[in-house]
Design a protein around this motif. Structure first.
Motif, PDB file in Angstrom:
ATOM      1  N   LYS A 252       0.261  -1.191  -0.060  1.00 44.81           N
ATOM      2  CA  LYS A 252       0.179   0.027   0.153  1.00 44.81           C
ATOM      3  C   LYS A 252       0.866   0.910   0.047  1.00 44.81           C
ATOM      4  CE  LYS A 252      -4.101   2.331   3.018  1.00 44.81           C
ATOM      5  NZ  LYS A 252      -4.880   2.294   3.887  1.00 44.81           N
ATOM      6  N   GLY A 253       0.589   2.466  -0.751  1.00 43.95           N
ATOM      7  CA  GLY A 253       1.143   3.609  -1.034  1.00 43.95           C
ATOM      8  C   GLY A 253       2.434   3.772  -1.700  1.00 43.95           C
ATOM      9  N   THR A 254       2.520   2.549  -2.923  1.00 42.43           N
ATOM     10  CA  THR A 254       3.494   2.176  -3.596  1.00 42.43           C
ATOM     11  C   THR A 254       2.504   1.953  -5.125  1.00 42.43           C
ATOM     12  OG1 THR A 254       4.723   1.097  -2.085  1.00 42.43           O
ATOM     13  CG2 THR A 254       5.597   0.812  -4.788  1.00 42.43           C
ATOM     14  N   ARG A 255       3.645   2.995  -6.102  1.00 39.42           N
ATOM     15  CA  ARG A 255       3.078   3.171  -7.515  1.00 39.42           C
ATOM     16  C   ARG A 255       3.927   2.564  -8.162  1.00 39.42           C
ATOM     17  NH1 ARG A 255       1.553   7.866  -5.734  1.00 39.42           N
ATOM     18  NH2 ARG A 255       3.218   8.618  -7.083  1.00 39.42           N
ATOM     19  N   LEU A 256       4.239   1.779  -9.506  1.00 41.93           N
ATOM     20  CA  LEU A 256       5.407   0.902 -10.294  1.00 41.93           C
ATOM     21  C   LEU A 256       4.485   0.856 -11.708  1.00 41.93           C
ATOM     22  CD1 LEU A 256       7.647  -1.094 -10.050  1.00 41.93           C
ATOM     23  CD2 LEU A 256       6.064  -3.021  -9.788  1.00 41.93           C
ATOM     24  N   HIS A 257       5.594   1.296 -12.358  1.00 47.36           N
ATOM     25  CA  HIS A 257       5.544   1.662 -14.256  1.00 47.36           C
ATOM     26  C   HIS A 257       6.674   1.054 -13.970  1.00 47.36           C
ATOM     27  CE1 HIS A 257       6.603   5.912 -13.645  1.00 47.36           C
ATOM     28  NE2 HIS A 257       6.934   5.584 -14.510  1.00 47.36           N
ATOM     29  N   PHE A 258       6.729   1.025 -15.362  1.00 47.13           N
ATOM     30  CA  PHE A 258       8.490   0.490 -16.523  1.00 47.13           C
ATOM     31  C   PHE A 258       8.627   0.980 -17.305  1.00 47.13           C
ATOM     32  CE2 PHE A 258       7.033  -3.635 -14.346  1.00 47.13           C
ATOM     33  CZ  PHE A 258       8.429  -3.599 -13.558  1.00 47.13           C
ATOM     34  N   SER A 259       9.710   1.371 -17.745  1.00 43.41           N
ATOM     35  CA  SER A 259       9.564   1.982 -19.244  1.00 43.41           C
ATOM     36  C   SER A 259      10.745   1.599 -20.208  1.00 43.41           C
ATOM     37  CB  SER A 259      10.219   3.839 -18.860  1.00 43.41           C
ATOM     38  OG  SER A 259      10.881   3.970 -18.123  1.00 43.41           O
ATOM     39  N   LEU A 260      10.539   1.899 -21.554  1.00 41.66           N
ATOM     40  CA  LEU A 260      11.807   1.442 -22.273  1.00 41.66           C
ATOM     41  C   LEU A 260      12.922   2.538 -22.738  1.00 41.66           C
ATOM     42  CD1 LEU A 260      10.081  -1.726 -24.488  1.00 41.66           C
ATOM     43  CD2 LEU A 260      11.219  -1.952 -22.038  1.00 41.66           C
ATOM     44  N   GLN A 261      14.430   2.209 -21.913  1.00 39.89           N
ATOM     45  CA  GLN A 261      15.445   3.584 -22.707  1.00 39.89           C
ATOM     46  C   GLN A 261      15.936   3.114 -23.956  1.00 39.89           C
ATOM     47  OE1 GLN A 261      18.197   3.667 -19.682  1.00 39.89           O
ATOM     48  NE2 GLN A 261      18.794   5.925 -20.298  1.00 39.89           N
ATOM     49  N   ALA A 262      15.877   3.475 -25.037  1.00 41.86           N
ATOM     50  CA  ALA A 262      16.884   3.067 -25.845  1.00 41.86           C
ATOM     51  C   ALA A 262      17.956   2.921 -26.093  1.00 41.86           C
ATOM     52  CB  ALA A 262      16.666   4.671 -27.352  1.00 41.86           C
ATOM     53  N   LEU A 263      18.825   1.993 -26.437  1.00 43.50           N
ATOM     54  CA  LEU A 263      20.391   1.412 -25.916  1.00 43.50           C
ATOM     55  C   LEU A 263      21.412   2.404 -25.969  1.00 43.50           C
ATOM     56  CD1 LEU A 263      22.232  -1.502 -24.996  1.00 43.50           C
ATOM     57  CD2 LEU A 263      22.549  -1.374 -28.176  1.00 43.50           C
ATOM     58  N   THR A 264      20.330   2.962 -27.133  1.00 43.49           N
ATOM     59  CA  THR A 264      21.325   4.248 -27.878  1.00 43.49           C
ATOM     60  C   THR A 264      21.415   5.943 -27.041  1.00 43.49           C
ATOM     61  OG1 THR A 264      19.776   4.999 -29.459  1.00 43.49           O
ATOM     62  CG2 THR A 264      22.049   3.508 -30.670  1.00 43.49           C
ATOM     63  N   ASP A 265      20.931   5.243 -26.573  1.00 39.77           N
ATOM     64  CA  ASP A 265      20.203   6.927 -25.262  1.00 39.77           C
ATOM     65  C   ASP A 265      21.170   5.947 -24.398  1.00 39.77           C
ATOM     66  OD1 ASP A 265      18.742   8.126 -27.250  1.00 39.77           O
ATOM     67  OD2 ASP A 265      16.807   8.098 -26.046  1.00 39.77           O
ATOM     68  N   MET A 266      20.963   5.515 -23.834  1.00 32.99           N
ATOM     69  CA  MET A 266      22.500   4.900 -22.478  1.00 32.99           C
ATOM     70  C   MET A 266      22.419   5.872 -21.654  1.00 32.99           C
ATOM     71  SD  MET A 266      21.905   0.710 -22.862  1.00 32.99           S
ATOM     72  CE  MET A 266      23.147   0.765 -21.588  1.00 32.99           C
ATOM     73  N   HIS A 267      23.996   6.726 -22.483  1.00 34.26           N
ATOM     74  CA  HIS A 267      25.209   6.873 -21.768  1.00 34.26           C
ATOM     75  C   HIS A 267      24.989   8.569 -21.937  1.00 34.26           C
ATOM     76  CE1 HIS A 267      29.607   7.892 -21.943  1.00 34.26           C
ATOM     77  NE2 HIS A 267      29.522   8.875 -22.925  1.00 34.26           N
ATOM     78  N   LEU A 268      24.424   9.387 -22.510  1.00 32.87           N
ATOM     79  CA  LEU A 268      23.506  10.231 -22.110  1.00 32.87           C
ATOM     80  C   LEU A 268      22.544  10.825 -21.516  1.00 32.87           C
ATOM     81  CD1 LEU A 268      24.512  12.041 -25.573  1.00 32.87           C
ATOM     82  CD2 LEU A 268      26.422  12.296 -23.006  1.00 32.87           C
ATOM     83  N   HIS A 269      21.784   9.913 -21.757  1.00 32.69           N
ATOM     84  CA  HIS A 269      20.492  10.093 -20.575  1.00 32.69           C
ATOM     85  C   HIS A 269      19.640   9.330 -19.293  1.00 32.69           C
ATOM     86  CE1 HIS A 269      18.996  12.519 -24.183  1.00 32.69           C
ATOM     87  NE2 HIS A 269      19.878  11.972 -25.182  1.00 32.69           N
ATOM     88  N   SER A 270      21.695   8.783 -18.572  1.00 33.27           N
ATOM     89  CA  SER A 270      20.979   8.123 -17.658  1.00 33.27           C
ATOM     90  C   SER A 270      20.862   8.506 -16.488  1.00 33.27           C
ATOM     91  CB  SER A 270      21.956   6.474 -17.800  1.00 33.27           C
ATOM     92  OG  SER A 270      21.292   5.930 -19.050  1.00 33.27           O
ATOM     93  N   GLU A 271      21.046  10.194 -16.621  1.00 31.39           N
ATOM     94  CA  GLU A 271      21.054  11.011 -14.869  1.00 31.39           C
ATOM     95  C   GLU A 271      19.772  10.858 -14.406  1.00 31.39           C
ATOM     96  OE1 GLU A 271      21.531  15.572 -14.063  1.00 31.39           O
ATOM     97  OE2 GLU A 271      21.287  15.306 -15.915  1.00 31.39           O
ATOM     98  N   ASN A 272      19.853  10.540 -13.306  1.00 30.68           N
ATOM     99  CA  ASN A 272      18.918   9.940 -11.948  1.00 30.68           C
ATOM    100  C   ASN A 272      18.655   8.732 -12.645  1.00 30.68           C
ATOM    101  OD1 ASN A 272      19.607  12.791 -11.479  1.00 30.68           O
ATOM    102  ND2 ASN A 272      17.593  13.273 -12.058  1.00 30.68           N
ATOM    103  N   ILE A 273      19.593   7.644 -13.079  1.00 29.69           N
ATOM    104  CA  ILE A 273      18.882   6.225 -13.246  1.00 29.69           C
ATOM    105  C   ILE A 273      19.766   5.550 -12.322  1.00 29.69           C
ATOM    106  CG2 ILE A 273      18.115   4.282 -14.679  1.00 29.69           C
ATOM    107  CD1 ILE A 273      17.562   6.555 -17.031  1.00 29.69           C
ATOM    108  N   VAL A 274      19.603   4.828 -11.033  1.00 25.80           N
ATOM    109  CA  VAL A 274      20.178   3.903 -10.221  1.00 25.80           C
ATOM    110  C   VAL A 274      20.542   3.256 -11.474  1.00 25.80           C
ATOM    111  CG1 VAL A 274      20.618   2.417  -8.526  1.00 25.80           C
ATOM    112  CG2 VAL A 274      18.410   4.205  -8.138  1.00 25.80           C
ATOM    113  N   ASP A 275      21.827   2.417 -11.368  1.00 20.37           N
ATOM    114  CA  ASP A 275      22.921   1.904 -11.803  1.00 20.37           C
ATOM    115  C   ASP A 275      22.732   2.261 -13.586  1.00 20.37           C
ATOM    116  OD1 ASP A 275      24.530  -0.512 -11.753  1.00 20.37           O
ATOM    117  OD2 ASP A 275      22.725  -2.099 -12.680  1.00 20.37           O
ATOM    118  N   GLY A 276      22.448   3.262 -13.756  1.00 19.83           N
ATOM    119  CA  GLY A 276      21.872   3.833 -15.356  1.00 19.83           C
ATOM    120  C   GLY A 276      23.627   3.851 -15.703  1.00 19.83           C
TER     121      GLY A 276
END
Length: 819
Positions: A252-276
């Protein structure tokens, strides 16, 4: 006709050697800077694009909100990966990988310990990511249990050869050896993957398989999905979310969802992603920064444009010298089109010569540059064709742009007016030249201000008071069970070394390169409002070894404190604890590696701890982050076991002290590798990329200023040549050399002053935007702008003054002689 164009162009360039040299030098430096930064940016922008299906591969990212606390982690559950490819039409295939720490890896025939990261992947991994194999079959290499794939670097280190298919390797934590079923080529530098070995997932124990069979909630796996052509990642991610929520109900009190990050975006767009930015190696791959990519893109174009402006300025300034030539050619039948071609050809010849010189200079600079930025950049026939197209295209374009205005200007006048000695350099032509000089110095001043602020910020980050003493602290990894079980005895033996002042046992250290444990913590009597804080274990010598100040209460005292905690000031404020006396907190849940929170039980009940003290806040993370709530548990706590010894040592004969520390560890466990680092060096790694970018900015700013000064020098030279009779008359009438030098210089210095006025607001806005990346940063002081203005004026004055003084010292009779 073309031959005639070339002949005239070459004669003109040779006859005007000074201006040719100035133009070629400016364009050479501009192109070199453009190409060097361009190669760096191309490498950043093409990260992870080496795979055939790179544009269809996506990483699954989990977003969890627990009572307003948002966590984004690049990981998902076993079943999400397994079932998605079966039940979601858009998913063609999935693969998963995980890492479980580090262990010794040896060749049983030649047992030398190498501490390596243990990375596990399923059999689809080498098919979705089509890594190049030196030997082995990617379809079956990870199929059988106890199979291992290694890269050529590890093969050479272990065996001295890459012909190792079928040989055995032994992990220290496993009884069964692994058979080498494939050898990968080393990863290119612009790859987010840094593993050097992969174990078949089928090697996992029966317990793992039993747990995985129902695992919908964990996030212990890096999951990648290969989507079908035309599939939308947003739609696919929504189906993944629905599928997981149909099989797992968050608390209770937890919301969960998923997104898909393009492989080619990982290097420059992983700010604030744990283990990004990390995929399979404990040593993080430096994460790219899109802001810096944009900034350096603009800077490289501006520097090249500044070089083109020089050519345009000098060509239009010297237009009068070619007036009679143009008039004669027009009077004997040359049409405007022919003259435009002539002048454009001259511009393209100069830029082509500059390009050849720039390529030579670039290849001289690339080896030290590669060492500096830790890349493998090259500019030769093996370089990607897109880089060559960009380089040649930019050269051709800058030739056309820089030569177009002079060509159109000079070819547009009537022959009679030109033959009568018409003055070309007036009106719009003069105004354009002034505007271009202003633009050049505006860019240069903005770069100067940006460089000064970046230098101050990096210095601030390296020298600011972190709330603890980072000097002469040796952090030694605990890698084996033996070293962990005998930790107190090892600590005592290390502390007995004369050069060691103190030793502390902790599960994490400030400046940690692994992830910190997070916990949910409740203040006494409040079980409904959990707060999220970081947690690591420490012993009674932690505060003394790191020189961290105790604000209230007491330090840890003895093993009975295993149920006691210390809070930092931020955590105390969060929990509304002003005095630790008699205060208790409850820690019901903990999250390792940024994953889901799991129950923490002590004898079947949540971990209840006594608050014995409050410590002063200290920066245990990067200065980009605000100081977060931190709970320090005694090193025998039930949340997080110890992982480090930290020894505070004396400054004399450090190598001998390190050898003695190593000897202690080896006596306790001969298989334990001596892995250590100095804490101040580790903290500096937080800002290594900033330091690199600072250096790049400094050299780019110097290049821009140098190119602008070449143009200014050429214009000052021409101005002095055009005013020789005026100077002669003034000297005859009694003008001093100083007044003449001032007269010749002031017009240019006015332009630099105007540049300052324009540059200041642009720099102020840009630098303030950049500083927002840091929770703690320097202030933008007025003197930075004053210093930049002074530097620009002094540099311009020195550049112009040489020609001004030279012209003012010439004998007036020489100036007044006829042509």
């Amino acid at each position: 006709m073309i031959k005639n164009y070339f002949t005239v162009a070459i004669r003109t360039l040779v006859r005007n050697r000074l201006y040719t040299v100035l133009n070629v030098a400016g364009l050479t430096f501009g192109l070199t800077c453009f190409l060097l930064i361009g190669l760096y940016l191309f490498d950043e922008l093409t990260f992870d694009q080496q795979y055939t299906n790179a544009n269809r591969i996506y990483r699954v990212v989990e977003h969890m909100n627990v009572k307003g606390e948002e966590t984004t982690i690049a990981a998902a559950s076993f079943k999400l990966a397994e079932v998605s490819k079966q039940s979601i039409p858009e998913v063609e295939n999935t693969t998963r990988m995980s890492r479980i720490g580090r262990a010794n890896l040896v060749d049983p025939q030649n047992p030398v310990n190498f501490q390596e990261t243990v990375t596990i992947a399923d059999q689809n991994f080498l098919e979705i990511f089509d890594f190049s194999l030196i030997s082995g079959d990617k379809r079956t290499a990870l199929k059988e249990p106890n199979s291992i794939v290694i890269n050529e670097e590890l093969a050479m280190r272990l065996f001295g050869s890459t012909q190792v298919l079928g040989k055995q390797l032994q992990w220290s934590y496993l009884d069964t050896p692994h058979r080498i079923t494939g050898v990968l080529k080393n990863h290119p530098k612009n790859s987010s993957f840094t593993f050097n070995s992969l174990i078949s997932e089928n090697t996992n124990s029966d317990d793992f398989k039993e747990t995985a069979a129902t695992d919908w909630s964990s996030n212990g796996f890096s999951v990648y999905a290969l989507l079908r052509n035309g599939a939308k990642p947003e739609t696919t991610a929504a189906k993944m979310t629905s599928m997981v929520l149909a099989n797992f109900k968050p608390e209770k009190g937890t919301r969960l969802h998923f997104s898909l990050q393009a492989l080619t975006d990982m290097h420059l767009h992983s700010e604030n992603i744990v283990d990004g930015a990390r995929n399979s190696n404990v040593e993080a791959m430096p994460q790219g920064n899109l802001g810096y990519v944009r900034m350096f893109s603009f800077v490289s174009v501006f520097v090249l444009f500044i070089a083109g402006i020089n050519y345009m300025n000098l060509s239009t300034a010297r237009a009068s010298n070619r007036a009679k030539e143009i008039g004669v050619r027009k009077s004997i039948g040359a049409v405007r089109r022919n003259l435009v071609y002539q002048f454009l050809l001259e511009a393209i010849l100069i830029t082509s010569l500059a390009f050849v010189l720039a390529v030579l200079l670039l290849n001289l600079l690339l080896p030290p540059f590669n060492n500096f930025v830790e890349k493998q950049l090259s500019f030769d026939l093996s370089t990607n064709y897109r880089v060559w197209l960009l380089a040649v295209g930019a050269t051709f374009l800058i030739g056309l742009i820089s030569g177009s205005y002079p060509a159109l200007l000079l070819s547009g006048f009537k022959p009679v007016a030109l033959l009568k000695g018409m003055k070309i350099n007036q009106g719009g032509s003069l105004g354009l030249r002034k505007g271009l000089v202003v633009f050049q110095f505006t860019v240069s001043i903005v770069l100067i201000i940006g460089t000064i602020v970046l230098y101050r910020q990096v210095k601030f980050m390296n020298n600011t008071n972190l709330g603890f003493n980072k000097d002469l602290l040796v952090v030694i990894d605990v890698n084996t069970g033996k070293a962990r079980e005998a930790s107190e005895a090892i600590k005592a033996e290390m502390a007995a070394i004369p050069a060691v002042k103190s030793v502390s046992l902790t599960s994490r250290v400030p400046g940690e390169w692994k992830m910190y444990q997070r916990v949910k913590v409740n203040a006494q009597g409040n079980r409904t409002e959990s707060q999220v804080a970081y947690f690591f274990g420490a012993d009674k010598d932690f505060l003394g070894t790191f020189d961290i100040k105790l604000a209230q209460g007491r330090n840890f005292d003895n093993p009975s404190d295993s149920t006691s905690v210390l809070l930092n000031e931020t955590a105390a404020r969060l929990l509304n604890i002003t005095d630790p006396a008699g205060q208790f907190v409850e820690i019901p849940f903990a999250s390792s590696n940024g994953g889901d929170f799991e129950a923490v039980n002590v004898n079947g009940t949540p971990f209840k701890a006594k608050v014995v003290g409050i410590v002063k806040d200290f920066h245990f993370q990067s200065l980009r982050e605000k100081i977060a709530p931190l709970v320090l548990g005694y090193n025998q706590n039930p949340v997080h076991v110890i992982d480090y010894y930290t020894a505070k040592i004396e400054s004399g004969n450090i190598p001998a002290t390190l050898e003695k520390l190593k000897a202690v560890l080896v006596r306790a466990d001969g298989d334990e590798p001596f892995e250590y680092h100095f804490l101040d060096e580790q903290l500096a790694r937080f800002y290594m990329e900033d330091s690199r970018r600072q250096t790049l900015m400094i050299w780019t700013a110097l290049a821009a200023i140098f190119i602008a000064c070449l143009g200014l020098f050429g214009l000052a030279t021409y101005s002095a040549e055009q005013r020789v009779k005026e100077i002669g008359i003034r000297k005859v009438l009694g003008a001093s050399s100083f007044s003449l030098a001032t007269l010749l210089s002031k017009d240019f210095l006015k332009l630099v002053l105007i540049s300052n006025v324009i540059a200041f607001p642009v720099a102020w806005w840009s630098v303030n935007q950049w500083l927002q990346e840091y929770a703690y940063h320097v202030n933008l002081e007025w003197w930075v702008f004053a210093l930049a203005a002074a530097l620009a004026i002094v540099i311009a004055a020195l550049t112009v003054s040489y020609q001004s003084v030279k012209a003012s010292l010439v004998n007036p009779l020489e100036n007044l002689k006829g042509d």
